[in-house]
Design a protein around this motif. Structure first.
Motif, mmCIF file in Angstrom:
data_model
loop_
_atom_site.group_PDB
_atom_site.id
_atom_site.type_symbol
_atom_site.label_atom_id
_atom_site.label_comp_id
_atom_site.label_asym_id
_atom_site.label_seq_id
_atom_site.Cartn_x
_atom_site.Cartn_y
_atom_site.Cartn_z
ATOM 1 N N ILE A 85 49.694 30.290 33.046
ATOM 2 C CA ILE A 85 48.322 30.069 33.512
ATOM 3 C C ILE A 85 48.180 30.493 34.973
ATOM 4 N N ALA A 86 49.158 30.158 35.787
ATOM 5 C CA ALA A 86 49.083 30.504 37.206
ATOM 6 C C ALA A 86 49.043 32.017 37.390
ATOM 7 N N LYS A 87 49.858 32.723 36.633
ATOM 8 C CA LYS A 87 49.866 34.189 36.755
ATOM 9 C C LYS A 87 48.554 34.778 36.250
ATOM 10 N N LYS A 88 47.998 34.204 35.201
ATOM 11 C CA LYS A 88 46.719 34.698 34.689
ATOM 12 C C LYS A 88 45.609 34.498 35.722
ATOM 13 N N LEU A 89 45.602 33.335 36.362
ATOM 14 C CA LEU A 89 44.603 33.075 37.403
ATOM 15 C C LEU A 89 44.784 34.022 38.584
ATOM 16 N N LEU A 90 46.035 34.220 38.973
ATOM 17 C CA LEU A 90 46.325 35.156 40.057
ATOM 18 C C LEU A 90 45.880 36.568 39.674
ATOM 19 N N GLY A 91 46.152 36.941 38.437
ATOM 20 C CA GLY A 91 45.750 38.266 37.952
ATOM 21 C C GLY A 91 44.244 38.443 37.938
ATOM 22 N N THR A 92 43.526 37.417 37.516
ATOM 23 C CA THR A 92 42.060 37.491 37.488
ATOM 24 C C THR A 92 41.506 37.594 38.901
ATOM 25 N N ALA A 93 42.067 36.818 39.819
ATOM 26 C CA ALA A 93 41.628 36.908 41.211
ATOM 27 C C ALA A 93 41.904 38.295 41.778
ATOM 28 N N MET A 94 43.065 38.843 41.440
ATOM 29 C CA MET A 94 43.411 40.185 41.912
ATOM 30 C C MET A 94 42.476 41.225 41.295
ATOM 31 N N GLU A 95 42.184 41.063 40.018
ATOM 32 C CA GLU A 95 41.273 41.986 39.335
ATOM 33 C C GLU A 95 39.913 42.010 40.029
ATOM 34 N N LEU A 96 39.369 40.834 40.320
ATOM 35 C CA LEU A 96 38.069 40.759 40.983
ATOM 36 C C LEU A 96 38.133 41.325 42.394
ATOM 37 N N GLY A 97 39.236 41.058 43.094
ATOM 38 C CA GLY A 97 39.391 41.588 44.448
ATOM 39 C C GLY A 97 39.463 43.109 44.462
ATOM 40 N N VAL A 98 40.246 43.669 43.546
ATOM 41 C CA VAL A 98 40.359 45.135 43.475
ATOM 42 C C VAL A 98 39.020 45.740 43.083
ATOM 43 N N ALA A 99 38.341 45.128 42.119
ATOM 44 C CA ALA A 99 37.036 45.653 41.697
ATOM 45 C C ALA A 99 36.046 45.631 42.860
ATOM 46 N N SER A 100 36.061 44.563 43.636
ATOM 47 C CA SER A 100 35.170 44.467 44.791
ATOM 48 C C SER A 100 35.512 45.529 45.834
ATOM 49 N N LEU A 101 36.802 45.682 46.108
ATOM 50 C CA LEU A 101 37.244 46.679 47.085
ATOM 51 C C LEU A 101 36.875 48.088 46.644
ATOM 52 N N VAL A 102 37.101 48.379 45.371
ATOM 53 C CA VAL A 102 36.791 49.708 44.853
ATOM 54 C C VAL A 102 35.293 49.971 44.921
ATOM 55 N N SER A 103 34.479 48.962 44.617
ATOM 56 C CA SER A 103 33.033 49.184 44.662
ATOM 57 C C SER A 103 32.557 49.457 46.079
ATOM 58 N N LYS A 104 33.213 48.867 47.079
ATOM 59 C CA LYS A 104 32.825 49.103 48.468
ATOM 60 C C LYS A 104 33.302 50.451 48.980
ATOM 61 N N LYS A 105 34.421 50.920 48.478
ATOM 62 C CA LYS A 105 35.025 52.176 48.956
ATOM 63 C C LYS A 105 34.991 53.253 47.884
ATOM 64 N N ALA A 106 34.014 53.207 46.999
ATOM 65 C CA ALA A 106 33.972 54.111 45.850
ATOM 66 C C ALA A 106 33.933 55.583 46.250
ATOM 67 N N ALA A 107 33.154 55.923 47.255
ATOM 68 C CA ALA A 107 33.019 57.346 47.635
ATOM 69 C C ALA A 107 34.347 57.907 48.121
ATOM 70 N N SER A 108 35.053 57.178 48.970
ATOM 71 C CA SER A 108 36.329 57.701 49.481
ATOM 72 C C SER A 108 37.387 57.721 48.390
#
Length: 131
Positions: A85-108
């Motif tokens: 469960i802890a790894k799944k939660l960590l993975g979901t948080a990482m997924e959302l963080g990467v998605a947010s980062l990618v959406s902000k830096k999509a052009a580059s």
């Protein structure tokens, strides 16, 4: 307009009947066009057309897809198939963080990805043999 004799009366009646028929035809055409435009498939097609042809819509869709895809990929790479469960939660948080980062830096990210792809698939210069 005054009608003076029966010939003029018949002529006016014929003209009015033709006008009435033209109005009926126009009404039928308008009804059919309205019926077609209100069909669910045509409403869907029209909506998709508006989205596709609006400025920047395709870029927004590509950016959203890229954000979600890279987020899911990063989660899969980091967490794998673990069931904790802890790894799944960590993975979901990482997924959302990467998605947010990618959406902000999509052009580059897109330009870097295209640059990388052009280097990978660039035709190699082979020496010409004189043989």
């Amino acid at each position: 307009m005054h009608i003076n004799n029966s010939a003029e009366l018949r002529e006016n009646i014929k003209r009015l009947e033709q006008h009435q028929q033209q109005q009926k035809d126009n009404l039928a055409e308008e009804f059919y066009a309205t019926y077609q435009s209100l069909m669910p498939i045509n409403i869907l097609k029209s909506s998709i057309n508006k989205v596709v042809h609006s400025p920047g819509a395709v870029d927004n869709i590509v950016n959203a897809g890229m954000s979600i895809g890279l987020g899911l990929l990063s989660k899969k790479i980091m967490i794998g198939k673990s069931a904790g469960i802890a790894k799944k939660l960590l993975g979901t948080a990482m997924e959302l963080g990467v998605a947010s980062l990618v959406s902000k830096k999509a052009a580059s990210i897109k330009s870097g990805g295209l640059n990388l792809l052009s280097k990978i698939f660039k035709p190699k210069n082979r020496p010409v043999s004189n043989g």
